[in-house]
Design a protein around this motif. Structure first.
Motif, PDB file in Angstrom:
ATOM      1  N   SER A   1      -6.063  45.934  16.369  1.00 21.24           N
ATOM      2  CA  SER A   1      -5.565  44.620  15.978  1.00 21.24           C
ATOM      3  C   SER A   1      -6.460  43.528  16.552  1.00 21.24           C
ATOM      4  N   ILE A   2      -6.400  42.379  15.914  1.00 20.86           N
ATOM      5  CA  ILE A   2      -7.076  41.169  16.385  1.00 20.86           C
ATOM      6  C   ILE A   2      -6.050  40.056  16.426  1.00 20.86           C
TER       7      ILE A   2
ATOM      8  N   SER B   1     -12.563  37.280  27.608  1.00 24.75           N
ATOM      9  CA  SER B   1     -12.616  37.029  29.043  1.00 24.75           C
ATOM     10  C   SER B   1     -14.053  36.830  29.507  1.00 24.75           C
ATOM     11  N   LEU B   2     -14.968  37.631  28.958  1.00 28.08           N
ATOM     12  CA  LEU B   2     -16.376  37.482  29.316  1.00 28.08           C
ATOM     13  C   LEU B   2     -16.943  36.164  28.794  1.00 28.08           C
TER      14      LEU B   2
ATOM     15  N   PHE C   1     -15.716  33.598  19.765  1.00 30.60           N
ATOM     16  CA  PHE C   1     -15.125  33.019  20.976  1.00 30.60           C
ATOM     17  C   PHE C   1     -15.982  31.832  21.390  1.00 30.60           C
ATOM     18  N   ASP C   2     -15.336  30.724  21.700  1.00 26.89           N
ATOM     19  CA  ASP C   2     -16.061  29.509  22.075  1.00 26.89           C
ATOM     20  C   ASP C   2     -15.849  29.203  23.554  1.00 26.89           C
TER      21      ASP C   2
ATOM     22  N   ALA D   1      -9.561  32.705  24.176  1.00 24.41           N
ATOM     23  CA  ALA D   1      -8.896  32.611  22.882  1.00 24.41           C
ATOM     24  C   ALA D   1      -9.917  32.663  21.746  1.00 24.41           C
ATOM     25  N   ILE D   2      -9.535  33.302  20.650  1.00 21.43           N
ATOM     26  CA  ILE D   2     -10.384  33.377  19.461  1.00 21.43           C
ATOM     27  C   ILE D   2     -10.413  32.010  18.784  1.00 21.43           C
ATOM     28  N   CYS D   3     -11.612  31.534  18.444  1.00 22.11           N
ATOM     29  CA  CYS D   3     -11.679  30.228  17.778  1.00 22.11           C
ATOM     30  C   CYS D   3     -11.876  30.371  16.272  1.00 22.11           C
TER      31      CYS D   3
END
Length: 299
Positions: free
Chosen positions: A65-66, A76-77, A105-106, A110-112
């Motif tokens: 899942s995403i 996190s990285l 990721f920006d 959290a996914i942007c």
């Protein structure tokens, strides 16, 4: 942007497991951050082998899942290292519904933004239609702190329409996570033609749209699955050759065909503005005459 944008492409091979691949990616991201990169592009389906060499329902177990475990770790990285990261995952959206999905990721966990691969191949050793539903998010650039990213995936790179749609929507860069290589049975001349075509068509996208372009491919030989009897089941020699091109198609950096490499390039984002002023392709498009592009073919 007045300052050059330092980008990094992590050209890697399959390390044998999801955790081993993510460990290798972490090493690469830390190297990129140490070299002051701001944007890192990873290869297509970087968590494992290129499983689409055959059709097997067992391969769907690789999907996740995403958001999910991989996005948690990569996000996190990205936050820790202050990076914009473009990843590529096998997405399980629902039972029986899967996508080949790029995730951005920006500089945060959290996914942007996401992009789901639009063009899905079905060729010997590249049986992707068995696994992936065509994307439904359209050709929409993803806004980040380093600009609008026109993210596309692998087979998309052969289609000028996708690159153009991203450019028309305001993309500042074009990015292609990729998994492409040679049939070991092909003659050397054919191998050279295929690799040159792959490079040339993408440099053409950069030129036609006046945009920098990043293409990150995997490298190394991956044998065909033992249960595969289809034509082309000889394995794939991924040809690496990741590269960064400027808005006139000029090479800013290019990787080898056969080794792990963290490719670093400084991209002058102002050049797109300058190039588009002398080559105003968007201005001179005949939008009143392109209706037939919506047809499959003119009989």
């Amino acid at each position: 942007m007045s300052k050059p944008l330092r980008v990094a492409l992590l050209q890697e091979r399959d390390r044998g497991s999801r955790e081993a691949n993510l460990d290798a990616i972490e090493v690469g991201l830390r190297e990129a951050a140490a070299q002051n990169a701001q944007l890192v592009l990873l290869q297509e389906l970087h968590n494992g082998p290129y499983f689409c060499q055959h059709e097997s329902v067992a391969e769907f177990d690789r999907a996740e899942s995403i958001p999910g475990p991989s996005t948690d770790r990569l996000g996190s990285l990205a936050a820790e290292l202050n990076l914009v990261v473009v990843a590529s995952l096998f997405e399980r959206r629902a039972a029986g519904l899967y996508h080949n999905t790029a995730v951005v990721f920006d500089r945060a966990k959290a996914i942007c933004g996401k992009y789901r691969k639009m063009h899905i191949p079905d060729d010997p050793a590249f049986y992707e239609k068995f696994y992936f539903t065509p994307g439904d998010l359209g050709f929409e650039p993803i806004q980040t702190s380093v600009g609008k990213l026109g993210v596309l995936v692998c087979w998309d790179q052969w289609y000028p329409e996708g690159a153009r749609m991203m450019a028309l929507a305001g993309a500042d860069l074009l990015l292609y996570p990729t998994a492409i290589g040679w049939d070991p049975a092909d003659e050397d001349a054919e191998k050279a033609r295929q690799r040159d075509a792959w490079i040339t068509v993408q440099r053409g996208h950069a030129v036609a749209n006046g945009l920098p372009l990043l293409a990150c491919n995997r490298y190394g030989f991956e044998p065909a699955p033992t249960d595969s009897t289809a034509a082309g089941a000889r394995g794939i020699q991924f040809w690496g050759s990741s590269f960064v091109a400027g808005p006139q198609g000029e090479f800013l950096a290019q990787a080898s065909t056969d080794q792990r490499q963290l490719l670093i390039a400084d991209v002058d984002m102002q050049r797109s503005e300058n190039v588009r002023r002398i080559w105003p392709f968007l201005r001179d498009r005949r939008v009143d005459a392109y209706a037939d592009l919506l047809r499959r073919y003119r009989d």
